[in-house]
Design a protein around this motif. Structure first.
Motif, short mmCIF file in Angstrom:
data_model
loop_
_atom_site.label_atom_id
_atom_site.label_comp_id
_atom_site.label_asym_id
_atom_site.label_seq_id
_atom_site.Cartn_x
_atom_site.Cartn_y
_atom_site.Cartn_z
N ASP A 102 0.87 -1.21 0.15
CA ASP A 102 0.07 0.06 -0.07
C ASP A 102 0.81 1.12 -0.11
O ASP A 102 0.84 1.80 1.00
CB ASP A 102 -1.03 -0.08 1.26
CG ASP A 102 -2.04 -1.11 1.09
OD1 ASP A 102 -2.64 -1.21 0.00
OD2 ASP A 102 -2.26 -1.57 2.04
N HIS A 103 1.54 1.25 -1.03
CA HIS A 103 2.46 2.53 -1.25
C HIS A 103 2.35 3.28 -2.40
O HIS A 103 2.99 4.28 -2.85
CB HIS A 103 3.93 1.98 -1.20
CG HIS A 103 4.14 1.47 -2.58
ND1 HIS A 103 4.89 1.77 -3.72
CD2 HIS A 103 4.19 -0.03 -2.94
CE1 HIS A 103 4.89 0.84 -4.65
NE2 HIS A 103 4.41 -0.14 -4.13
N ASN A 132 -2.79 5.51 -2.24
CA ASN A 132 -2.53 5.24 -0.87
C ASN A 132 -1.86 6.43 -0.12
O ASN A 132 -2.19 6.59 1.12
CB ASN A 132 -1.70 3.80 -0.60
CG ASN A 132 -2.19 2.73 -1.42
OD1 ASN A 132 -1.57 2.32 -2.36
ND2 ASN A 132 -3.31 2.30 -1.24
N ILE A 133 -0.73 6.99 -0.56
CA ILE A 133 -0.27 7.98 -0.02
C ILE A 133 -0.45 9.37 -0.45
O ILE A 133 -0.33 9.71 -1.78
CB ILE A 133 1.46 7.79 -0.22
CG1 ILE A 133 1.91 6.21 0.06
CG2 ILE A 133 2.29 8.84 0.70
CD1 ILE A 133 1.79 5.94 1.52
N THR A 148 6.86 7.52 -4.18
CA THR A 148 7.07 6.33 -3.52
C THR A 148 6.98 5.07 -4.73
O THR A 148 6.20 4.41 -4.77
CB THR A 148 6.00 6.09 -2.45
OG1 THR A 148 4.73 6.30 -2.97
CG2 THR A 148 6.39 7.12 -1.40
N PRO A 205 8.02 -0.68 -2.23
CA PRO A 205 7.00 -0.81 -1.11
C PRO A 205 7.66 -0.47 0.16
O PRO A 205 8.82 0.01 0.08
CB PRO A 205 7.04 -2.36 -1.28
CG PRO A 205 7.37 -2.87 -2.52
CD PRO A 205 8.50 -1.97 -2.91
N TRP A 206 6.91 -0.43 1.10
CA TRP A 206 7.13 -0.01 2.62
C TRP A 206 8.24 -1.21 3.14
O TRP A 206 8.18 -2.12 2.53
CB TRP A 206 6.08 -0.28 3.68
CG TRP A 206 5.04 0.89 3.61
CD1 TRP A 206 4.03 0.79 2.75
CD2 TRP A 206 4.81 1.99 4.05
NE1 TRP A 206 3.14 2.16 2.83
CE2 TRP A 206 3.53 2.69 3.85
CE3 TRP A 206 5.57 2.31 5.38
CZ2 TRP A 206 3.31 3.73 4.62
CZ3 TRP A 206 5.16 3.88 6.03
CH2 TRP A 206 4.16 4.35 5.42
N LEU A 242 8.76 4.10 4.55
CA LEU A 242 8.74 4.23 3.22
C LEU A 242 9.53 5.24 2.73
O LEU A 242 9.43 6.55 3.19
CB LEU A 242 7.16 4.60 2.88
CG LEU A 242 6.77 4.61 1.47
CD1 LEU A 242 7.09 3.25 0.60
CD2 LEU A 242 5.40 5.04 1.27
N CYS A 288 10.68 8.04 -0.10
CA CYS A 288 10.21 8.74 -1.27
C CYS A 288 11.42 9.02 -2.15
O CYS A 288 12.54 9.24 -1.76
CB CYS A 288 9.78 10.17 -0.80
SG CYS A 288 9.06 11.30 -2.17
#
Length: 131
Positions: free
Chosen positions: A43-44, A49-50, A84, A87-88, A110, A112
């Motif tokens: 979820d990136h 998501n972000i 991003t 992934p996390w 996460l 950037c």
């Protein structure tokens, strides 16, 4: 002590962002925590998501570079559009899987592309006690 699971509504902070943001998780995995969709390391996705962090102050961001050059070298923050691409980075328990992906916990980070580090401020999961 265990680390809280991250879900929709979690607050996020970028090291170069001026304001906190909120995590948005689509209910694709059909796993809920605190009645909200639970997050995974995947979820990136920027702007899905972000969400933006107000304005970006990173001198690695091309928009900030251009605005700073136009202002004769005075750092000029520009609107944040998260970049991003990966992934996390799992923080606490990468062995907990949701839909074959590691769950996202509050210790995860996460990166950037504009040199920012995004961390979870409040995981979104709340616990209520019934007497």
């Amino acid at each position: 002590m265990s680390c809280p699971q991250v879900c929709t509504g979690a607050t996020l902070q970028c090291s170069f962002g001026a304001a906190p943001s909120v995590l948005n998780v689509l209910p694709l995995n059909r796993v809920m925590t605190s009645n909200m969709p639970a997050a995974t390391i995947m979820d990136h996705i920027p702007l899905l998501n972000i969400l933006p962090f107000g304005v970006c102050m990173s001198t690695a961001n091309p928009m900030v570079i251009a605005a700073t050059a136009a202002a004769l070298g005075v750092l000029t923050p520009m609107p944040c559009i998260p970049a991003t691409a990966a992934p996390w980075i799992a923080g606490g328990a990468p062995t907990v899987l949701l839909g074959s992906m590691p769950a996202l916990d509050a210790n995860s980070t996460l990166m950037c592309s504009w040199a920012g580090v995004i961390k979870v401020g409040m995981p979104g999961q709340v616990q209520t006690l019934i007497p």
